[in-house]
Design a protein around this motif. Structure first.
Motif, PDB file in Angstrom:
ATOM      1  N   UNK A 195       0.827  -1.191   0.000  1.00 56.33           N
ATOM      2  CA  UNK A 195       0.000   0.000   0.000  1.00 56.33           C
ATOM      3  C   UNK A 195       0.865   1.247   0.000  1.00 56.33           C
ATOM      4  N   UNK A 196       0.269   2.361   0.371  1.00 55.88           N
ATOM      5  CA  UNK A 196       0.990   3.635   0.500  1.00 55.88           C
ATOM      6  C   UNK A 196       0.695   4.169   1.891  1.00 55.88           C
ATOM      7  N   UNK A 197       1.749   4.431   2.674  1.00 58.72           N
ATOM      8  CA  UNK A 197       1.584   4.868   4.053  1.00 58.72           C
ATOM      9  C   UNK A 197       0.914   6.239   4.107  1.00 58.72           C
ATOM     10  N   UNK A 204      -5.532  11.975   1.329  1.00 54.68           N
ATOM     11  CA  UNK A 204      -4.358  11.991   0.468  1.00 54.68           C
ATOM     12  C   UNK A 204      -4.228  10.771  -0.405  1.00 54.68           C
ATOM     13  N   UNK A 205      -2.987  10.358  -0.683  1.00 56.56           N
ATOM     14  CA  UNK A 205      -2.751   9.214  -1.577  1.00 56.56           C
ATOM     15  C   UNK A 205      -2.649   7.868  -0.856  1.00 56.56           C
ATOM     16  N   UNK A 206      -2.926   7.825   0.447  1.00 54.08           N
ATOM     17  CA  UNK A 206      -2.716   6.589   1.211  1.00 54.08           C
ATOM     18  C   UNK A 206      -3.526   5.428   0.626  1.00 54.08           C
ATOM     19  N   UNK A 261      -1.489   1.195   6.999  1.00 54.55           N
ATOM     20  CA  UNK A 261      -0.414   0.219   6.768  1.00 54.55           C
ATOM     21  C   UNK A 261      -0.042   0.133   5.292  1.00 54.55           C
ATOM     22  N   UNK A 262       1.274  -0.004   5.062  1.00 50.49           N
ATOM     23  CA  UNK A 262       1.734  -0.064   3.673  1.00 50.49           C
ATOM     24  C   UNK A 262       2.257  -1.435   3.274  1.00 50.49           C
ATOM     25  N   UNK A 263       2.120  -2.409   4.171  1.00 48.10           N
ATOM     26  CA  UNK A 263       2.564  -3.772   3.840  1.00 48.10           C
ATOM     27  C   UNK A 263       1.696  -4.778   4.568  1.00 48.10           C
ATOM     28  N   UNK A 264       1.243  -5.782   3.852  1.00 46.10           N
ATOM     29  CA  UNK A 264       0.488  -6.890   4.443  1.00 46.10           C
ATOM     30  C   UNK A 264       0.945  -8.180   3.772  1.00 46.10           C
ATOM     31  N   UNK A 265       1.211  -9.195   4.587  1.00 43.62           N
ATOM     32  CA  UNK A 265       1.730 -10.467   4.079  1.00 43.62           C
ATOM     33  C   UNK A 265       0.866 -11.623   4.559  1.00 43.62           C
TER      34      UNK A 265
END
Length: 416
Positions: A195-197, A204-206, A261-265
């Motif tokens: 994602x984008x934080x 915004x761009x999140x 959050x900008x990362x999910x696994x």
């Protein structure tokens, strides 16, 4: 060896001794990556009894134990293989999982089902043969290996480092009378969604990576793999999303919930059929995720095989499907031994459902050119779930079957 001599050896198998050793093994926790205390205990146990013992350092500071009764020469070598690592502890135990208890024909304790019950039986088979004074022609190897629940790290190492036997039996808990020569393949992988934080107060761009992962998980539930069906394994292939973590940054910071959050696994397991390949499995998963990306330009993902080493205890190795011919000598030897001990033929030889839907160390033995099969005492519950147990009478009977198999295989003359 005549029948009277074989009977004398089998009469030396002692149920109380088996329960004591199994209970001691349960009392030493040995989760994957943490097997060394059990390995050190077994090193001392075998040395005290005169076995040739090798403590193998599979990874720095991480050990497994291999004990050998050396043969006089001219016979085949046999490996009895059991793993010392245990599954994670589940939440629903009503008993103390580290305090073994006997109730009727059941021995309760965490790790006894998968697979310290079978491990005890292979160890005691070797000990009874040693104590009997019988000298086998070929070597009998008792391999107490680590990391089976991690993809077979210990046996994979053993096949590269040695000793490499002529034949092998793996004591997984398939239940007496079930001689398994077939199992699924297993591959673990990580799907990272990016994602984008940003902050929840400023649109915004999140882009929320967890929200995007939710869409990916929903789509993957309906995946259609490319495969040729196998009638004897009708439930395969099968996929499970077994873990998920999302947060901020490469270390998944979880304590900043106001931030996007900008990362999910997601950690994914695929059990697959003979004929399927990892590349083919990944292509099928990408087809699903690429479809999401076509619909949503903000959806970005990556697949990693194996999962990154950030995840402690990750499964690095692929376990390939197993399909050993049922006419291999070791299969016929165990079948004969089972009939002698139990007074009746095995229940089944080949595919044992539902157990054959999983995988184990036999694949590494077979891939190394070692004829092998799975034969082990039965257990209650599903491997290592809440209040799991081993069946004591089956541990005793399995010990006897391993003894007769060793007397047969290790005294089988090699061709000139």
């Amino acid at each position: 060896m005549n029948q009277d001599s074989a009977d004398n050896v089998l009469n030396m198998v002692n149920e109380q001794e088996i329960v004591r050793l199994a209970s001691t093994l349960v009392e030493i926790p040995s989760f994957k990556l943490e097997e060394t205390p059990v390995a050190l205990f077994l090193e001392s146990w075998f040395k005290e009894r005169g076995f040739q013992v090798e403590l193998q350092e599979v990874e720095p500071g991480r050990f497994q134990t291999v004990a050998t009764l050396k043969g006089t020469g001219g016979g085949h070598s046999l490996m009895l293989n059991g793993h010392i690592d245990i599954n994670a502890l589940t939440r629903g135990w009503r008993r103390d999982p580290w305090k073994p208890s006997v109730e009727g024909d059941r021995l309760y304790g965490h790790g006894i089902a998968n697979m310290k019950g079978g491990l005890t039986s292979v160890i005691m088979a070797g000990e009874v043969i040693r104590r009997s004074g019988i000298r086998l022609k070929g070597d009998l190897v008792i391999a107490c290996v680590l990391g089976e629940t991690q993809g077979g790290e210990g046996t994979h190492y053993l096949m590269r480092r040695g000793p490499k036997p002529d034949m092998a039996v793996v004591a997984e808990p398939f239940g007496l009378g079930n001689l398994a020569t077939v199992h699924a393949g297993i591959v673990h992988l990580a799907v990272h969604v990016y994602g984008i934080a940003g902050h929840m107060m400023f649109p915004g761009p999140a882009v929320n990576a967890i929200h995007k992962m939710a869409r990916a998980i929903e789509a993957l539930q309906n995946i259609e793999f490319t495969y040729t069906p196998r009638a004897h394994l009708p439930a395969l292939p099968r996929m499970n999303i077994g873990g998920i973590i999302g947060g901020r940054g490469e270390s998944y910071v979880l304590v900043e919930p106001p931030y996007v959050p900008d990362l999910c696994t997601a950690i994914i397991d695929v059990h697959f059929l003979p004929g399927m390949t990892v590349d083919g499995i990944l292509a099928d998963i990408r087809r699903v995720l690429d479809s999401l990306r076509e619909q949503d330009p903000d959806f970005k993902y990556e697949i990693e095989v194996p999962p990154p080493d950030f995840f402690r205890g990750r499964r690095k190795l692929v376990m390939s499907p197993l399909d050993v011919p049922t006419d291999e000598y070791i299969v016929r030897s165990v079948a004969r031994a089972h009939e002698l001990v139990m007074g009746e033929p095995p229940n089944a030889i080949g595919t044992i459902l539902p157990k054959s839907y999983t995988s184990d160390d036999t694949c590494h033995l077979w891939n190394a050119g070692v004829p092998c099969l799975i034969y082990g005492p039965g257990v209650g519950k599903n491997d290592d779930e809440d209040d799991s147990y081993a069946i004591i009478s089956e541990m005793v009977a399995a010990t006897k079957v391993y003894i007769l198999t060793a007397l047969d295989v290790c005294n089988l003359d090699r061709s000139p």
